[in-house]
Design a protein around this motif. Sequence first.
Motif, PDB file in Angstrom:
ATOM      1  N   LEU A 259     -15.836  50.631  61.427  1.00 30.25           N
ATOM      2  CA  LEU A 259     -15.184  49.820  62.447  1.00 30.25           C
ATOM      3  C   LEU A 259     -16.161  48.749  62.893  1.00 30.25           C
ATOM      4  O   LEU A 259     -17.256  49.071  63.364  1.00 30.25           O
ATOM      5  CB  LEU A 259     -14.785  50.684  63.648  1.00 30.25           C
ATOM      6  N   PHE A 260     -15.806  47.503  62.712  1.00 27.62           N
ATOM      7  CA  PHE A 260     -16.578  46.397  63.252  1.00 27.62           C
ATOM      8  C   PHE A 260     -16.041  46.210  64.671  1.00 27.62           C
ATOM      9  O   PHE A 260     -15.155  45.409  64.919  1.00 27.62           O
ATOM     10  CB  PHE A 260     -16.372  45.141  62.401  1.00 27.62           C
ATOM     11  N   ALA A 261     -16.600  47.013  65.577  1.00 28.58           N
ATOM     12  CA  ALA A 261     -15.999  47.111  66.895  1.00 28.58           C
ATOM     13  C   ALA A 261     -17.097  47.337  67.946  1.00 28.58           C
ATOM     14  O   ALA A 261     -17.879  48.286  67.838  1.00 28.58           O
ATOM     15  CB  ALA A 261     -14.996  48.257  66.918  1.00 28.58           C
ATOM     16  N   PRO A 262     -17.147  46.445  68.949  1.00 27.80           N
ATOM     17  CA  PRO A 262     -16.223  45.330  69.115  1.00 27.80           C
ATOM     18  C   PRO A 262     -16.720  44.037  68.480  1.00 27.80           C
ATOM     19  O   PRO A 262     -17.917  43.826  68.343  1.00 27.80           O
ATOM     20  CB  PRO A 262     -16.173  45.169  70.637  1.00 27.80           C
ATOM     21  N   LEU A 263     -15.785  43.203  68.127  1.00 23.51           N
ATOM     22  CA  LEU A 263     -16.089  41.830  67.739  1.00 23.51           C
ATOM     23  C   LEU A 263     -16.296  41.045  69.027  1.00 23.51           C
ATOM     24  O   LEU A 263     -15.419  41.035  69.898  1.00 23.51           O
ATOM     25  CB  LEU A 263     -14.949  41.248  66.917  1.00 23.51           C
ATOM     26  N   ILE A 264     -17.448  40.402  69.164  1.00 28.65           N
ATOM     27  CA  ILE A 264     -17.767  39.643  70.373  1.00 28.65           C
ATOM     28  C   ILE A 264     -17.944  38.176  69.996  1.00 28.65           C
ATOM     29  O   ILE A 264     -18.883  37.822  69.256  1.00 28.65           O
ATOM     30  CB  ILE A 264     -19.050  40.170  71.038  1.00 28.65           C
ATOM     31  N   PRO A 265     -17.062  37.312  70.439  1.00 32.14           N
ATOM     32  CA  PRO A 265     -17.146  35.897  70.079  1.00 32.14           C
ATOM     33  C   PRO A 265     -18.505  35.294  70.423  1.00 32.14           C
ATOM     34  O   PRO A 265     -19.075  35.583  71.478  1.00 32.14           O
ATOM     35  CB  PRO A 265     -16.024  35.255  70.916  1.00 32.14           C
ATOM     36  N   ALA A 266     -19.025  34.477  69.510  1.00 33.40           N
ATOM     37  CA  ALA A 266     -20.278  33.746  69.711  1.00 33.40           C
ATOM     38  C   ALA A 266     -21.489  34.656  69.876  1.00 33.40           C
ATOM     39  O   ALA A 266     -22.555  34.201  70.302  1.00 33.40           O
ATOM     40  CB  ALA A 266     -20.172  32.793  70.912  1.00 33.40           C
ATOM     41  N   LEU A 267     -21.340  35.948  69.540  1.00 32.07           N
ATOM     42  CA  LEU A 267     -22.473  36.858  69.605  1.00 32.07           C
ATOM     43  C   LEU A 267     -22.654  37.610  68.283  1.00 32.07           C
ATOM     44  O   LEU A 267     -23.712  37.561  67.674  1.00 32.07           O
ATOM     45  CB  LEU A 267     -22.317  37.847  70.766  1.00 32.07           C
ATOM     46  N   ASN A 268     -21.604  38.286  67.820  1.00 35.05           N
ATOM     47  CA  ASN A 268     -21.710  38.982  66.529  1.00 35.05           C
ATOM     48  C   ASN A 268     -20.562  38.636  65.582  1.00 35.05           C
ATOM     49  O   ASN A 268     -20.482  39.180  64.483  1.00 35.05           O
ATOM     50  CB  ASN A 268     -21.765  40.497  66.742  1.00 35.05           C
TER      51      ASN A 268
END
Length: 385
Positions: A259-268
Amino acid sequence: MKTQQTDNQTSPRSEAASDECAHEEPVTVVRPLLFRGRGATQRPDGRFESQRREAFDDGWARPNEEEEDRTLPTELIIDTAKSVITRNDSPDISFSLSINPYRGCEHGCIYCFARPTHSYLGFSPGLDFETKIAYKPDAVAILRNELAKKSHRCSPIALGINTDGWQPIERKLRLTRGLLEVLAECRHPVAIVTKNSLIERDIDLLADMARDNLVKVMFSVTTLDRELARRMEPRAATPLRRLEAMRALHTAGVPVGALFAPLIPALNDHEMEAVFSAVKDCGGESAHYTLLRLPHELSDMFPAWLQTHYPGRASHVMSIIRQMRGGKDYDSSFGTRMTGEGIFAEMYAKRARLALEKLGLNQVRRELNTQAFKPPRDGPQMSLF
């Protein structure tokens, strides 16, 4: 944005201040709480508390005190319960039964959507969530009794969803190991999520269950950047160790994914494709992503963490999140709470779809076996003979 803590000081006045500003009250600079191996930078009061605390300068803060090497020990609290199986009917998740042997998690992941649940115990969702760990010492016996009931209907049980069953304290308490032993004995299917390589300890049980299609393991892999992982999830296994554990389970015949969780915009978010590729290389057969969720107290805690560790991009991260949440920090609506909505959400969904297709992931939907279940032999009611 309001933050809470005990170490703060008054900022110096600017020499270029105007006469009008010279008569204003000094500005209070609230320093974050920083402890070695801990993720949260605050200890906010829970939303159910009748009183709230505010940070203020009492004059006792020592110069450079925030730079001292401070530690915060883990405290264990006994959690009494009549049941360990939780039932839910959310349309956004694929399971209806789950078990969480612990409440609170030493991993200290700042983004953890379960942090607000600590408020129900009268603790802070901040540092208390990762230092005050409630555990169920009789969880194994309770599970045996529940599985022995005639009313139990076999359905895959999710293990480690709210908090990680293989967090560091499990090495000592071995509660998750005990629960897994009962499930293996009863041939009960289980779906696992973890981000700790400690799960390698239980390969013997997992491999045995895998032979009857009774288990699948999903690893949470949020980043491949060791430094980012250290700041976001300080006591979880490093990304490399998680991938090594995934490979070890795959070699033992256990179905694995990530799980790529969580996806964080502009960070990962830029790492999505790289994470999926690494998962494929380690034998993963499936991968998914979910968007960062900031329910309740997290809507204050996560921005404060960003401001501490990544001040240059904090406002940009939160701006994109709000664009994906209808202008809010969080929207709990079913159907969109996991992925968001709008142009950014569409872009992430397209990127994920293309990457997964290219890598050949998610080609097979694995349904766990529910036909092999047999109630425990020493259930609450003795047999006649």
